[in-house]
Design a protein around this motif. Sequence first.
Motif, mmCIF file in Angstrom:
data_model
loop_
_atom_site.group_PDB
_atom_site.id
_atom_site.type_symbol
_atom_site.label_atom_id
_atom_site.label_comp_id
_atom_site.label_asym_id
_atom_site.label_seq_id
_atom_site.Cartn_x
_atom_site.Cartn_y
_atom_site.Cartn_z
ATOM 1 N N ASP A 1 0.807 -1.219 0.000
ATOM 2 C CA ASP A 1 0.000 0.000 0.000
ATOM 3 C C ASP A 1 0.838 1.266 0.000
ATOM 4 O OD1 ASP A 1 -2.201 -1.557 -0.027
ATOM 5 O OD2 ASP A 1 -2.532 -1.476 2.142
ATOM 6 N N THR A 2 2.109 1.144 0.338
ATOM 7 C CA THR A 2 2.934 2.340 0.427
ATOM 8 C C THR A 2 3.554 2.700 -0.911
ATOM 9 O OG1 THR A 2 4.926 1.122 0.994
ATOM 10 C CG2 THR A 2 3.513 1.802 2.817
ATOM 11 N N LEU A 3 3.394 1.828 -1.900
ATOM 12 C CA LEU A 3 3.978 2.109 -3.206
ATOM 13 C C LEU A 3 3.080 3.051 -3.999
ATOM 14 C CD1 LEU A 3 5.170 -1.498 -4.062
ATOM 15 C CD2 LEU A 3 6.642 0.459 -3.607
ATOM 16 N N GLU A 4 3.687 4.018 -4.632
ATOM 17 C CA GLU A 4 2.958 4.978 -5.457
ATOM 18 C C GLU A 4 2.936 4.483 -6.908
ATOM 19 O OE1 GLU A 4 1.391 7.711 -4.417
ATOM 20 O OE2 GLU A 4 1.891 7.171 -2.353
ATOM 21 N N PRO A 5 2.023 5.012 -7.746
ATOM 22 C CA PRO A 5 1.910 4.523 -9.131
ATOM 23 C C PRO A 5 3.203 4.591 -9.938
ATOM 24 C CG PRO A 5 0.008 5.861 -8.561
ATOM 25 C CD PRO A 5 0.958 5.971 -7.409
ATOM 26 N N ALA A 6 4.075 5.537 -9.615
ATOM 27 C CA ALA A 6 5.314 5.658 -10.395
ATOM 28 C C ALA A 6 6.512 5.051 -9.654
ATOM 29 C CB ALA A 6 5.579 7.120 -10.725
ATOM 30 N N ASP A 7 6.242 4.132 -8.723
ATOM 31 C CA ASP A 7 7.315 3.514 -7.931
ATOM 32 C C ASP A 7 7.817 2.202 -8.529
ATOM 33 O OD1 ASP A 7 7.545 5.488 -6.092
ATOM 34 O OD2 ASP A 7 6.396 4.477 -4.510
ATOM 35 N N GLY A 8 7.629 2.014 -9.815
ATOM 36 C CA GLY A 8 8.052 0.761 -10.445
ATOM 37 C C GLY A 8 9.545 0.517 -10.369
ATOM 38 N N ASP A 9 10.327 1.574 -10.156
ATOM 39 C CA ASP A 9 11.772 1.378 -10.023
ATOM 40 C C ASP A 9 12.147 0.877 -8.628
ATOM 41 O OD1 ASP A 9 10.963 3.732 -8.942
ATOM 42 O OD2 ASP A 9 12.727 4.876 -9.533
ATOM 43 N N LYS A 10 11.165 0.776 -7.726
ATOM 44 C CA LYS A 10 11.443 0.223 -6.398
ATOM 45 C C LYS A 10 11.237 -1.292 -6.358
ATOM 46 C CE LYS A 10 10.534 4.460 -3.895
ATOM 47 N NZ LYS A 10 9.561 5.260 -3.137
ATOM 48 N N VAL A 11 10.607 -1.840 -7.384
ATOM 49 C CA VAL A 11 10.420 -3.294 -7.433
ATOM 50 C C VAL A 11 11.130 -3.926 -8.627
ATOM 51 C CG1 VAL A 11 8.258 -3.244 -6.137
ATOM 52 C CG2 VAL A 11 8.194 -3.094 -8.616
ATOM 53 N N VAL A 12 11.741 -3.081 -9.452
ATOM 54 C CA VAL A 12 12.513 -3.576 -10.600
ATOM 55 C C VAL A 12 13.826 -2.802 -10.656
ATOM 56 C CG1 VAL A 12 12.603 -3.818 -13.116
ATOM 57 C CG2 VAL A 12 10.416 -4.063 -11.930
ATOM 58 N N SER A 13 14.927 -3.517 -10.822
ATOM 59 C CA SER A 13 16.205 -2.825 -11.040
ATOM 60 C C SER A 13 16.636 -3.065 -12.482
ATOM 61 C CB SER A 13 17.270 -3.333 -10.069
ATOM 62 O OG SER A 13 17.537 -4.703 -10.307
ATOM 63 N N MET A 14 17.302 -2.078 -13.049
ATOM 64 C CA MET A 14 17.714 -2.168 -14.453
ATOM 65 C C MET A 14 19.217 -1.989 -14.544
ATOM 66 S SD MET A 14 18.800 -0.571 -17.432
ATOM 67 C CE MET A 14 18.647 1.209 -17.229
ATOM 68 N N ASP A 15 19.866 -2.795 -15.367
ATOM 69 C CA ASP A 15 21.251 -2.517 -15.730
ATOM 70 C C ASP A 15 21.488 -2.903 -17.178
ATOM 71 O OD1 ASP A 15 21.051 -5.211 -15.003
ATOM 72 O OD2 ASP A 15 23.161 -5.347 -14.518
ATOM 73 N N LEU A 16 22.565 -2.376 -17.717
ATOM 74 C CA LEU A 16 22.851 -2.541 -19.139
ATOM 75 C C LEU A 16 24.038 -3.475 -19.321
ATOM 76 C CD1 LEU A 16 22.505 1.224 -20.134
ATOM 77 C CD2 LEU A 16 20.795 -0.584 -20.395
ATOM 78 N N LEU A 17 23.929 -4.348 -20.311
ATOM 79 C CA LEU A 17 24.987 -5.316 -20.597
ATOM 80 C C LEU A 17 25.392 -5.179 -22.061
ATOM 81 C CD1 LEU A 17 23.163 -8.428 -19.090
ATOM 82 C CD2 LEU A 17 24.827 -6.984 -17.908
ATOM 83 N N THR A 18 26.642 -5.460 -22.328
ATOM 84 C CA THR A 18 27.077 -5.516 -23.728
ATOM 85 C C THR A 18 27.761 -6.847 -23.969
ATOM 86 O OG1 THR A 18 29.145 -4.436 -23.140
ATOM 87 C CG2 THR A 18 27.380 -3.029 -23.979
ATOM 88 N N ALA A 19 27.836 -7.226 -25.246
ATOM 89 C CA ALA A 19 28.437 -8.517 -25.570
ATOM 90 C C ALA A 19 29.921 -8.513 -25.211
ATOM 91 C CB ALA A 19 28.251 -8.832 -27.045
ATOM 92 N N ASP A 20 30.629 -7.472 -25.617
ATOM 93 C CA ASP A 20 32.072 -7.458 -25.345
ATOM 94 C C ASP A 20 32.673 -6.050 -25.368
ATOM 95 O OD1 ASP A 20 31.976 -6.814 -27.955
ATOM 96 O OD2 ASP A 20 33.155 -8.513 -28.671
ATOM 97 N N ASP A 21 31.868 -5.022 -25.293
ATOM 98 C CA ASP A 21 32.307 -3.622 -25.247
ATOM 99 C C ASP A 21 32.864 -3.108 -26.566
ATOM 100 O OD1 ASP A 21 31.609 -3.664 -22.603
ATOM 101 O OD2 ASP A 21 33.655 -4.059 -21.915
ATOM 102 N N LEU A 22 32.872 -3.948 -27.599
ATOM 103 C CA LEU A 22 33.437 -3.531 -28.885
ATOM 104 C C LEU A 22 32.339 -3.422 -29.927
ATOM 105 C CD1 LEU A 22 36.576 -5.825 -29.214
ATOM 106 C CD2 LEU A 22 36.473 -3.479 -28.350
ATOM 107 N N ILE A 23 32.573 -2.553 -30.895
ATOM 108 C CA ILE A 23 31.707 -2.534 -32.061
ATOM 109 C C ILE A 23 32.584 -2.282 -33.278
ATOM 110 C CG2 ILE A 23 31.113 -0.061 -31.799
ATOM 111 C CD1 ILE A 23 28.258 -0.946 -32.821
ATOM 112 N N MET A 24 32.416 -3.125 -34.271
ATOM 113 C CA MET A 24 33.241 -3.044 -35.479
ATOM 114 C C MET A 24 32.476 -2.290 -36.573
ATOM 115 S SD MET A 24 35.847 -4.703 -34.489
ATOM 116 C CE MET A 24 36.365 -5.969 -33.329
#
Lengths: 302, 217
Positions: free
Chosen positions: A37-60
């Motif tokens: 009940d304490t979560l607000e409608p825009a609190d989705g970042d409190k139940v989901v964490s996001m991070d970014l991954l790359t295959a190998d940091d390179l692009i040809m």
Amino acid sequence: MTPAHHRRPHLLVLATIFCTLAILVPTRPAAAQFGFDTLEPADGDKVVSMDLLTADDLIMPGATTHLGVRLRMQPGWHVYWHNPGDSGTQPRIRIKAPESITVGEIAWPRPVIFEGHGETTYGYADEVVLLVPITASKELSPGRITLPVEVEWLVCKRACLMGDATGTVTLTVPRPDDNSLRTRGNRLAEAAGRLPIPMATVPDMAATIVEGDTPDTRRLVLTGSAGDATRIRFIPDLTPGVAAGDGRPVDATLEDGRFRIEVPLRVEPDNALGKPLEAAGLVLFGPAATDRAVSFRIPVKD
Amino acid sequence: MRRMTSLAAVLGLATLAGAASVATALPAPPPAAAKTTAVAKIGEAAPAFTLKDLEGKEHSLSDFKGKIVVIEWFCPTCPYSGGKSRNSIHTTGQVKKLHEDLKKVDEDVVYLTIDSSTHKMRMSAEDLTKKDAELAKTLGIKTPILIDADTSVAKAYQAKTTPHCYVIDGEGVMRYMGAFSDQAETNYVLKAVTAVKNGETVSPAETRPFGCGVKVK
């Protein structure tokens, strides 16, 4: 000036307190401690964490690599597949790329089915990695490229919350004569393994449209080897203007090691939103996110 | 300004006018071709309903014969509906903009908002009414919010999400069911009302709605 040996007991006490707190305080993100009940409608970042991954940091230059957007959900919460089903909406990813970089469509891992409260939805619990292809132009100059990424998601349990997060990814474009930077393996290989297999690459599996006496009696028929699966289900993808069944999963009949799925098609060109008429979806060989899935997309006549 | 006042008057009509007086003023008979359906379907008579608004006043679909009726399914906490977020059609002003645009197309259009969240939010109809009343005040929602306490109207309309929108023509026939918009530039409700007003085919007549699940009993 305090002698060093006089400070040691204080450091020891602090370290002890820190370790004790580290044990007592839950390691999950703060959201786990929130009452619903304490979560607000825009609190989705409190139940989901996001991070970014790359295959190998390179692009040809001239090549395609992938960016992985990993969403990790608190227990009980889920985000949605490309076709969310009865409710929900898919996560959105915006990548601000220079002209030398082309950002492709999200490759969606196979979802699981959520059924209850009179609705059926498709999505991901626990963790998902959404893969986004990134293609460099052949003229891309050596150096480093930083891509700002914005991600937005609807996450639901009984109620739904909106969440968003931003991040950046830095990719290196190696000089042609620089052999020190070479592919160091693919950190996204596991995520790629969760993608559905295109039906065209699966022997002895077919998706066909069987015409009926009238356009209203057309059926989508899926057939193939059942393998060792005991429950095989079809789920539809988004196909404006073509409704496969009622949008809910359709169970296969299994006989002599083969499966067959028949789904009535409703074709309404006026609802196609300017897109080609198609039937598309997944055949799921089991309920788990790790179970095999086969994808197909075939044209439907007007 | 005159237009806005006029719109408020029209939209307010749905809240304030007695059902009998509206029906008397607009005695459009139901079309013979339209049969009553248990569930909403394009081209057929929209399911009848009678629901109370936040002030306890009853509103029936039949009250608005002769007028184009827009129905929007609503939830006070859904971030796409009444819940405060950058995606909310209410808190970002998208619904107010729609009201303004609808008025330019048809000054008599009726806009109804239905809340079937009792089961989903585990709330009594009374508590949901109070919550919606507070939110309506905060968000400046002037159109009627009707409470579908037993979720039977959501079932009849097959309302899946908040928002899930419907456009019913003056003869009571369902002409559009689906999303509020394409989440970009096209508002499907405005498009449908414009087509109905101009006597044109509504295209698209059905789209996939987005948002939080309604969750019927």
